[in-house]
Design a protein around this motif. Sequence first.
Motif, PDB file in Angstrom:
ATOM      1  N   ASN A  98       4.956   4.260  -5.803  1.00 59.35           N
ATOM      2  CA  ASN A  98       4.311   3.043  -6.418  1.00 59.35           C
ATOM      3  C   ASN A  98       4.802   3.010  -8.025  1.00 59.35           C
ATOM      4  O   ASN A  98       4.706   1.974  -8.353  1.00 59.35           O
ATOM      5  CB  ASN A  98       2.979   3.669  -6.374  1.00 59.35           C
ATOM      6  N   HIS A  99       5.045   4.013  -8.533  1.00 60.88           N
ATOM      7  CA  HIS A  99       5.368   4.087 -10.031  1.00 60.88           C
ATOM      8  C   HIS A  99       6.983   3.326 -10.046  1.00 60.88           C
ATOM      9  O   HIS A  99       6.986   2.546 -10.961  1.00 60.88           O
ATOM     10  CB  HIS A  99       5.656   5.435 -10.579  1.00 60.88           C
ATOM     11  N   GLU A 121       6.169  -0.349  -9.489  1.00 59.43           N
ATOM     12  CA  GLU A 121       5.607  -0.962 -10.562  1.00 59.43           C
ATOM     13  C   GLU A 121       6.679  -1.327 -11.771  1.00 59.43           C
ATOM     14  O   GLU A 121       6.719  -2.292 -12.318  1.00 59.43           O
ATOM     15  CB  GLU A 121       4.542   0.015 -11.060  1.00 59.43           C
ATOM     16  N   GLN A 122       7.616  -0.388 -11.910  1.00 63.54           N
ATOM     17  CA  GLN A 122       8.779  -0.254 -13.016  1.00 63.54           C
ATOM     18  C   GLN A 122       9.615  -1.475 -12.689  1.00 63.54           C
ATOM     19  O   GLN A 122       9.856  -2.256 -13.372  1.00 63.54           O
ATOM     20  CB  GLN A 122       9.360   0.900 -13.148  1.00 63.54           C
ATOM     21  N   GLU A 132       7.789  -4.923 -13.269  1.00 63.96           N
ATOM     22  CA  GLU A 132       7.510  -5.124 -14.671  1.00 63.96           C
ATOM     23  C   GLU A 132       8.806  -5.650 -15.349  1.00 63.96           C
ATOM     24  O   GLU A 132       8.859  -6.426 -15.935  1.00 63.96           O
ATOM     25  CB  GLU A 132       7.013  -3.760 -15.334  1.00 63.96           C
ATOM     26  N   SER A 171      -2.822  -7.162 -15.909  1.00 67.25           N
ATOM     27  CA  SER A 171      -2.799  -7.129 -14.444  1.00 67.25           C
ATOM     28  C   SER A 171      -4.177  -7.079 -13.848  1.00 67.25           C
ATOM     29  O   SER A 171      -5.115  -6.792 -14.419  1.00 67.25           O
ATOM     30  CB  SER A 171      -2.045  -5.762 -14.507  1.00 67.25           C
ATOM     31  N   SER A 216      -3.709  -3.188  -9.197  1.00 69.29           N
ATOM     32  CA  SER A 216      -2.502  -2.114  -9.209  1.00 69.29           C
ATOM     33  C   SER A 216      -1.720  -2.208  -8.152  1.00 69.29           C
ATOM     34  O   SER A 216      -2.023  -2.927  -7.205  1.00 69.29           O
ATOM     35  CB  SER A 216      -2.970  -0.520  -9.180  1.00 69.29           C
ATOM     36  N   VAL A 217      -0.438  -1.760  -8.119  1.00 71.10           N
ATOM     37  CA  VAL A 217       0.409  -2.074  -7.163  1.00 71.10           C
ATOM     38  C   VAL A 217       0.051  -0.911  -5.953  1.00 71.10           C
ATOM     39  O   VAL A 217      -0.480   0.131  -6.264  1.00 71.10           O
ATOM     40  CB  VAL A 217       1.872  -1.328  -7.783  1.00 71.10           C
ATOM     41  N   ARG A 218      -0.026  -1.595  -4.809  1.00 77.08           N
ATOM     42  CA  ARG A 218      -0.088  -1.002  -3.535  1.00 77.08           C
ATOM     43  C   ARG A 218       0.680  -1.381  -2.656  1.00 77.08           C
ATOM     44  O   ARG A 218       1.350  -2.363  -2.471  1.00 77.08           O
ATOM     45  CB  ARG A 218      -1.625  -1.290  -3.380  1.00 77.08           C
ATOM     46  N   TYR A 258       5.216  -3.844  -1.348  1.00 75.26           N
ATOM     47  CA  TYR A 258       4.480  -3.488  -2.455  1.00 75.26           C
ATOM     48  C   TYR A 258       3.752  -4.962  -2.976  1.00 75.26           C
ATOM     49  O   TYR A 258       4.763  -5.809  -3.139  1.00 75.26           O
ATOM     50  CB  TYR A 258       5.382  -2.681  -3.521  1.00 75.26           C
ATOM     51  N   THR A 275       0.990  -6.779  -6.079  1.00 75.66           N
ATOM     52  CA  THR A 275       0.036  -6.630  -7.271  1.00 75.66           C
ATOM     53  C   THR A 275      -0.148  -8.154  -7.434  1.00 75.66           C
ATOM     54  O   THR A 275       0.432  -9.239  -7.106  1.00 75.66           O
ATOM     55  CB  THR A 275       0.738  -5.970  -8.292  1.00 75.66           C
TER      56      THR A 275
END
Length: 124
Positions: A36-37, A40-41, A44, A57, A60-62, A75, A77
């Motif tokens: 997930n991290h 998200e990166q 972004e 946001s 959250s990213v799921r 993923y 968001t």
Amino acid sequence: MRHLIRNHKLITTMLLLILSILIIAGAFIIKHSYDNHQAEQKIERTLSYNGFSNKVSRSSVRKESTGPFSGINWYETTFSNDTTLKESYTYNKRLDHTTKHLTLKNCPIVYRVILTPPTSKVKE
């Protein structure tokens, strides 16, 4: 004496089993958080490269998938910015709803971003 040794082996075996289950569950949780991290990166970086640096946001990213064994994952968001806020004002005026409490955190129109991770056929 034999009874004590037998109980000791049983307790040791149970503790090792519980410890193994906890380690395996922890590994899955850590991998999920790391994936997930990373997603998200990547989202972004892509959004800021395309001019969406000023955003709020909304979720959250799921990770989503089509089924447990399908292998098709993505993923997703959502986020809002000034453009979605303006469109939300227009939308609420057309529906004759009040627009004085609209902010970037509660506007009804948002952008939805979907990231599909690389597969064996697509490397990037």
